[in-house]
Write an enzyme that holds these catalytic residues in place. Structure first.
Site: not given
Ligand code: AMP
Ligand code: ZN
Length: 684
Positions: A35-36, A38, A83-84, A117, A119, A121, A140, A228, A292, A316, A410, A413, A428, A434
């Site tokens: 609000a402030e 805005d 995802s993987l 390769e 992975k 982060d 994504r 990649y 891969k 991992k 619980c 509740c 519960c 609840c």
């Molecule tokens: P997760 O984070 O467990 O869902 O793993 C899938 C994600 O890993 C993908 O969506 C990518 O963002 C990421 N990622 C990072 N390095 C790689 C790579 N070398 N190949 C494919 N995916 C990768």
């Molecule tokens: Zn409950």
């Protein structure tokens, strides 16, 4: 007001607004309420209207105004961003390889080539180029719908705006946006000096930097990008992954590195171990290795599950451990009534992330660990998974301590808790009244993989619930209706809310009104009903209206009919069916209330509606000669066939392999089309 005064005031407002934008979007840490905020913008707008000649070149009304009120636009990924699959041990990796070979019907003794390769982060992004020019960049999101962050993507120097060399007309490049460790440390030490909150790790810092409405902030953060993968491309970019990578490099991208082409399991594991040992020498964070298949021709054949492609798997790195003390245990009520003990810990940093809580799963886990309050515990953190207590140190147990007592009633509740015979979870069962369960369901309903309503997070849901503004999913949609003016006024007056945030919320609620039935089913948070199952159920009905009718008219007399229909769907277990039926027996009203606000879109089974087997119900029996059963099913699903596990009068085709079972007799009785594997394959 004199000219000088007007300009001075406009400058003052511009710098204030910029300062608060920065806090809000850059640091996720606003100092003033909406609000402030805005009010500052309104003052600025009014002054500019009165003195149009003095509008500043960098006026807030010119820059972020429009951008601020609109969240990022959604964009649909034509090829989903998945995802993987995860593996943790050599055995897991071996199992994955064996399964892949079985799918492809390749003899176990033959080795497949995998590219290993790192992975990265960071956060994945997709970049769409048309005639060599970067048109769209997106996150994504939930894999199907991402956020259009083109302007920010364009400010990342590592991402080419124009492709180099010979490029296809249409190409979509995918990869990871990341922040290098050195850049991360620089950024955090700057923030520390300036009394700004620091980022927990490079991934958070990268994500925070990309999701900025002001692309200048993104630009200032010096992000990197490793390519990649790819999405839609108008021509082939190679027959092996190594070739494709070289090609992507020739377009002007950096590739994630180091990589190694491995010809067997041992080479893969060697690479994994080597990288794990030398992780700290890399200037970017990685959380594992991705293997891969190098031969791209397998990718189409293998296809993917709802969650991940089958041509790749991640391996991992082991979880990191930290030592701290157990201060207390709280009992949370989950959205399905499950009571989860949550450990409250003396904060500890594990692998760069500050940990204050850990899950203790259930009563058995507490007993198995033999914990008491005050214990010194080891806590494990693996990737995004909720941290876990793995052990405690007996020697450090204090002489005076408190036992952990599981409640009988619980905590939300006060209903007596019951143990679920099937899964030994304490629950519960007061699902309807609840409070914590209801809040949990509402939070799930709006969460990312469910309806994904922007601007409605955990905090907002709790706030709206506590102020009696919502109590079931339908109420969320009702908030956006013009008739809800009283409720809307109430929201504006809540601390931290304002006109702007309310209108953003209404926009995103309105955007969520068109939904497919699988999303709705999943969003309701029915036990044992994941996205995959929800999709299978939805696909089983050619019109969602039919499924809705089944649910709305569900009663004791016709319930067996629905159960039978569900049983025939391939891939749905007994538990999911029981849970589905009992949910809708209890919650029919909640569901019909919700439907009043939603426009149901039909789920797109496949783009190829002209295929011979499109929309047909198929059953398979016997052993197949040319393709593995999983590949056959995968092929059928891709073109929009529906796979049933048993023959019924609705079955269109029974495909028979060698040594078929009793299904053939049943099919003959019901006069169902029986075809051979060869005949089946001739339609592809
Ligand atoms: P997760 O984070 O467990 O869902 O793993 C899938 C994600 O890993 C993908 O969506 C990518 O963002 C990421 N990622 C990072 N390095 C790689 C790579 N070398 N190949 C494919 N995916 C990768
Ligand atoms: Zn409950």
């Amino acid at each position: 007001m004199k000219k000088e005064e007007v300009i001075k005031r406009l400058k003052e407002l511009a710098s204030k607004i910029e300062y608060h934008n920065n806090l809000y979007y850059n640091n996720d840490n606003p100092e003033i309420s909406d609000a402030e905020y805005d009010k500052l913008r309104i003052d600025n707008d009014e002054l500019e209207k009165k003195f149009p000649d003095f509008v500043l070149v960098n006026s807030p009304s010119k820059k972020v105004g429009a951008e601020l009120s609109s969240e990022f636009k959604k964009i649909e990924h034509k090829v989903p961003m998945l995802s993987l699959g995860n593996t943790f041990t050599k055995q897991d990796v071996e199992n994955y390889i064996d399964k892949t070979k079985r799918f492809l019907q390749i003899d176990k003794s033959i080795d497949l080539e995998f590219l290993a390769e790192p992975k990265i982060d960071g956060l994945s992004a997709t970049l769409i180029y048309k005639n060599g020019k970067l048109e769209v960049g997106a996150t994504r999101g939930d894999g199907r719908l991402g956020e259009n962050i083109t302007e920010n993507i364009k400010s990342i120097k590592a991402i080419p705006l124009l492709l180099e060399g010979k490029y296809p007309n249409d190409i979509e490049i995918r990869g990871e946006i990341y922040m290098s460790n050195s850049e991360f440390e620089k950024l955090n030490s700057y923030r520390l000096k300036n009394a700004l909150p620091v980022f927990a790790n490079p991934r958070n810092a990268a994500a925070g930097s990309v999701r900025q409405l002001d692309s200048k902030i993104t630009a200032s953060r010096k992000l990197g990008f490793f390519a990649y993968n790819w999405g839609i491309i108008s021509e082939s970019i190679g027959s092996s992954l190594l070739e494709a990578r070289e090609f992507i490099k020739s377009l002007g991208f950096n590739l994630n590195h180091p990589v190694k082409l491995c010809s067997n399991l041992d080479e893969m594991i060697d690479f994994y171990n080597k990288i794990n040992e030398n992780r700290s020498n890399l200037d970017f964070d990685i959380d594992g290795i991705v293997y891969k298949l190098n031969d791209i021709s397998f990718y189409e054949r293998l296809g993917s599950t709802d969650h991940s492609p089958r041509y790749a798997v991640s391996h991992k790195f082991p979880a990191e451990l930290g030592i701290t003390t157990l201060k207390n245990v709280k009992f949370q009520v989950g959205r399905t009534g499950a009571i989860t003990p949550v450990a409250e810990l003396t904060p500890v940093t594990i692998g760069g992330v500050r940990i204050k809580r850990a899950s203790l799963h259930n009563k058995d886990e507490i007993q198995r660990l033999g914990l008491v309050i005050g214990d010194t515990v080891s806590v494990k953190r693996a990737g995004d998974v909720i941290p876990q207590i793995v052990d405690y140190n007996n020697k450090l147990r204090p002489s005076k301590y408190e036992n952990i007592t599981f409640p009988d009633y619980c905590p939300s509740c006060n209903n007596p808790l019951k143990i679920d015979e099937n899964d030994t979870i304490i629950r519960c069962l007061n699902h309807i009244n609840c409070k914590e369960q209801i809040i949990g369901q509402l939070i799930h309903f709006v969460s990312r993989n469910a309806l994904n309503i922007d601007g409605l997070g955990e905090k907002q849901v709790i706030e709206l619930f506590n102020n009696n503004l919502i109590s079931e999913p339908a109420d969320i949609f009702a908030l956006a209706s013009p008739e809800s003016i009283i409720k809307q006024e109430k929201i504006i007056n809540l601390p931290g809310w304002g006109k702007l945030s309310l209108s953003n919320l209404i926009n995103s609620i309105n955007k969520s009104k068109i939904q497919t039935m699988d999303k709705i089913l999943y969003s309701l948070g029915i036990r044992h009903l994941g996205l995959g199952t929800a999709k299978l159920i939805t696909k089983n009905y050619s019109k969602s209206a039919d499924l809705i009718d089944r649910i709305v008219y569900l009663n004791e007399d016709n319930k067996d009919k629905l159960i039978n229909e569900l049983k025939y769907i391939n891939g749905i277990g007994e538990k999911a069916i029981i849970s589905f039926i009992s949910y809708f027996t209890e919650n029919k009203l909640l569901f019909t209330n919700l439907l009043k606000h939603i426009t149901i879109a039909e789920i797109l089974i496949s783009k190829d509606s002209s295929h011979y087997f499109y929309g047909k119900r198929m059953v398979f029996t016997g052993k197949f000669e040319y393709l593995s059963r999983t590949e056959i099913k995968n092929k059928s699903e891709k073109i929009g066939a529906l796979i049933s596990s048993q023959i019924s009068s609705k079955t269109d085709f029974l495909v028979v392999g060698l040594k078929p079972g009793s299904k053939v007799t049943k099919a003959k009785k019901l006069e169902i089309n029986i075809i051979s594997e060869k005949e089946f394959l001739s339609h592809f």
